[in-house]
Design an enzyme around this catalytic site. Structure first.
Site, PDB file in Angstrom:
ATOM      1  N   ARG A 285       0.822  -1.209   0.000  1.00 29.01           N
ATOM      2  CA  ARG A 285       0.000   0.000   0.000  1.00 29.01           C
ATOM      3  C   ARG A 285       0.858   1.261   0.000  1.00 29.01           C
ATOM      4  NH1 ARG A 285      -4.425  -1.745   4.499  1.00 29.01           N
ATOM      5  NH2 ARG A 285      -5.818  -2.858   3.104  1.00 29.01           N
TER       6      ARG A 285
ATOM      7  N   GLU B  20      -2.303  -8.718  -5.114  1.00 35.45           N
ATOM      8  CA  GLU B  20      -3.670  -9.176  -5.385  1.00 35.45           C
ATOM      9  C   GLU B  20      -3.681 -10.646  -5.805  1.00 35.45           C
ATOM     10  OE1 GLU B  20      -6.564  -7.951  -4.767  1.00 35.45           O
ATOM     11  OE2 GLU B  20      -5.829  -6.035  -4.062  1.00 35.45           O
TER      12      GLU B  20
ATOM     13  N   THR C  23      -4.653 -16.696  -0.160  1.00 31.71           N
ATOM     14  CA  THR C  23      -4.311 -16.742   1.262  1.00 31.71           C
ATOM     15  C   THR C  23      -4.581 -15.405   1.934  1.00 31.71           C
ATOM     16  OG1 THR C  23      -2.544 -17.264   2.812  1.00 31.71           O
ATOM     17  CG2 THR C  23      -1.865 -16.196   0.830  1.00 31.71           C
TER      18      THR C  23
ATOM     19  N   TYR D 238     -11.197  -9.322 -12.016  1.00 31.74           N
ATOM     20  CA  TYR D 238     -11.005  -8.859 -10.634  1.00 31.74           C
ATOM     21  C   TYR D 238      -9.649  -8.160 -10.487  1.00 31.74           C
ATOM     22  CZ  TYR D 238      -9.751  -8.605  -5.825  1.00 31.74           C
ATOM     23  OH  TYR D 238      -9.303  -8.100  -4.627  1.00 31.74           O
TER      24      TYR D 238
ATOM     25  N   ASP E 114     -14.384  -8.907  -3.898  1.00 31.68           N
ATOM     26  CA  ASP E 114     -13.781 -10.162  -3.438  1.00 31.68           C
ATOM     27  C   ASP E 114     -14.664 -10.731  -2.320  1.00 31.68           C
ATOM     28  OD1 ASP E 114     -13.257  -8.688  -1.163  1.00 31.68           O
ATOM     29  OD2 ASP E 114     -11.091  -8.937  -1.210  1.00 31.68           O
TER      30      ASP E 114
ATOM     31  N   CYS F 295     -16.308  -6.310   9.640  1.00 34.06           N
ATOM     32  CA  CYS F 295     -17.493  -7.051   9.199  1.00 34.06           C
ATOM     33  C   CYS F 295     -17.074  -8.513   8.975  1.00 34.06           C
ATOM     34  CB  CYS F 295     -18.066  -6.427   7.922  1.00 34.06           C
ATOM     35  SG  CYS F 295     -19.743  -6.982   7.579  1.00 34.06           S
TER      36      CYS F 295
ATOM     37  N   CYS G 217     -18.208  -0.376  13.546  1.00 26.00           N
ATOM     38  CA  CYS G 217     -18.365  -0.206  12.100  1.00 26.00           C
ATOM     39  C   CYS G 217     -18.732   1.233  11.719  1.00 26.00           C
ATOM     40  CB  CYS G 217     -19.440  -1.169  11.596  1.00 26.00           C
ATOM     41  SG  CYS G 217     -19.688  -1.035   9.823  1.00 26.00           S
TER      42      CYS G 217
ATOM     43  N   CYS H 115     -26.683   0.391   7.579  1.00 23.36           N
ATOM     44  CA  CYS H 115     -26.575  -1.041   7.269  1.00 23.36           C
ATOM     45  C   CYS H 115     -27.921  -1.717   7.561  1.00 23.36           C
ATOM     46  CB  CYS H 115     -25.463  -1.673   8.110  1.00 23.36           C
ATOM     47  SG  CYS H 115     -25.430  -3.465   7.973  1.00 23.36           S
TER      48      CYS H 115
HETATM   49 FE1  SF4 Z   1     -21.122  -5.412   8.799  1.00 25.44          FE
HETATM   50 FE2  SF4 Z   1     -23.353  -3.968   8.901  1.00 25.44          FE
HETATM   51 FE3  SF4 Z   1     -22.224  -4.783  11.127  1.00 25.44          FE
HETATM   52 FE4  SF4 Z   1     -21.076  -2.917   9.656  1.00 25.44          FE
HETATM   53  S1  SF4 Z   1     -22.992  -2.782  10.716  1.00 25.44           S
HETATM   54  S2  SF4 Z   1     -20.061  -4.678  10.601  1.00 25.44           S
HETATM   55  S3  SF4 Z   1     -21.590  -3.611   7.598  1.00 25.44           S
HETATM   56  S4  SF4 Z   1     -23.111  -6.093   9.556  1.00 25.44           S
END
Ligand code: SF4
Length: 379
Positions: free
Chosen positions: A21, A33, A39, A116, A134, A188, A197, A203
């Protein structure tokens, strides 16, 4: 602030420091990639570092040999990917002045580069507007958009790609793609850490309390149990290694000659060549040792090995078989020192076989010494 911006800010603050990166070098992103297709980051990093040290750019990879690239791919498996990487580098040297192209059409013309990889390299290195998909990204999208189809089936791929395209941060597609992958890898997870998150608000799975029920995935295929029986065929302190392209395993690398067995073995695994028949004939005459277990994507493998000392008659028969010009056979061969096995047979299996063979040798020598001692004492 819209969720794409929240996600980006989270990524910029929390991303793991990874060597590929550092400066958005398309070559390094390409290599990483391809390695990451098989792995996880932590497992591939040591191999990545060594690979980049030896092949720091497209030219050095293009000017290498296939054997050397395979050596540096050791431990990652799927050796055809390493061979394709080298082919891709040769193509780029000849056609693009050793530079990874910045258009999708040109990127897809590179041997071994699929949609991809092309999208990932172009978006991350050149900030082109392509969303990538992915396994991690699919999981995030399936939850975020409450996608209730099986994500493993081809029709879902198209639908998820559309969702990924819609959710793409067009101002910063490269970092957005990496942020999605990072969110899937760090937050996630299969057991999601929703409290951490950045896109929790929005979400749909979280809102409905369905985050642990998604994504829906296809049933894992059960693995086929097989036995791989390796022969140490020895003459004058050397052992035979072969590269046979017609076999189910190790098509691209040198290996010890082997038989595949198993009660549920499909016909395509059988080796009906003269060389296969030769090994089959020797099978009952040798002492088989269990070496251990090995597991790959579709197979649970029990490893066995045996030593066979070739006398002149056996050697002549063997050489005759290996020299015959049957096009479907195509066996390359060489005689190597036993201690070079791990070097020549670029698979982690070689280490297990070598260790067992060394133990057998010690046991043989000990038993020989004790017999001598008994005889001397008696005399
Ligand atoms: Fe995953 Fe939704 Fe939880 Fe965020 S809020 S970790 S996107 S399930």
């Amino acid at each position: 602030m819209i969720n794409q911006d929240k996600l980006l800010n989270w990524f910029l603050k929390n991303q793991r420091k990874l060597p590929f990166r550092e400066n958005k070098d398309p070559y390094k992103i390409w290599i990483s990639e391809v390695m990451l297709q098989q792995t996880r980051v932590a497992a591939m990093l040591p191999s990545y570092e060594k690979f980049i040290l030896r092949f720091p750019n497209i030219t050095s990879l293009a000017e290498s040999t296939e054997e050397e690239v395979i050596q540096y791919w050791k431990g990652l498996g799927y050796y055809s990917r390493a061979i394709n990487l080298r082919k891709g580098a040769v193509y780029l040297k000849e056609n693009f002045n050793s530079k990874f192209p910045d258009s999708l059409e040109d990127a897809l013309s590179v041997p071994g580069v699929g949609p991809y990889t092309a999208r990932a390299v172009l978006s991350i290195a050149y900030n082109k507007e392509f969303a990538v998909l992915d396994g991690n990204v699919k999981r995030v999208l399936a939850r975020y958009f409450l996608f209730k189809e099986n994500i493993s089936i081809p029709s879902s791929h198209k639908a998820l790609q559309e969702l990924a395209d819609t959710f793409l941060n067009s101002k910063n597609p490269g970092d957005h793609n990496q942020a999605m992958m990072e969110l899937g890898a760090m937050v996630c997870l299969q057991a999601p850490l929703c409290m951490l998150c950045p896109i929790q608000k929005g979400c749909l799975a979280f809102e409905k309390g369905k985050q642990t029920e998604l994504p829906i995935m296809g049933k894992e295929k059960t693995k086929l149990p097989i036995e791989l029986k390796f022969f140490f065929l020895e003459k004058d302190e050397r052992i035979l290694v072969v590269k046979y392209k017609h076999r189910r395993f190790f098509k691209t690398i040198f290996t010890l000659p082997f038989l595949i067995e198993g009660s549920k073995l499909p016909v395509i695994y059988e080796d009906n060549s003269e060389f296969g028949k030769y090994l089959k004939e020797k099978e009952p005459d040798v002492d088989w040792l269990k070496t251990g277990k090995h597991s790959i994507t579709h197979h649970d493998i029990e490893l066995q090995q045996a030593r066979f000392l070739l006398d002149n008659k056996n050697l002549q028969t063997l050489e005759k078989i290996l020299s015959s010009k049957v096009p479907s056979l195509e066996i390359e061969r060489k005689w190597i020192r036993k201690e070079d096995l791990k070097l020549e047979f670029a698979s982690s299996i070689a280490g297990k076989l070598f260790a067992t063979e060394s133990q057998r040798k010690i046991a043989r020598e000990l038993s020989f010494t004790s017999k001598l001692r008994v005889r001397n004492e008696w005399l």
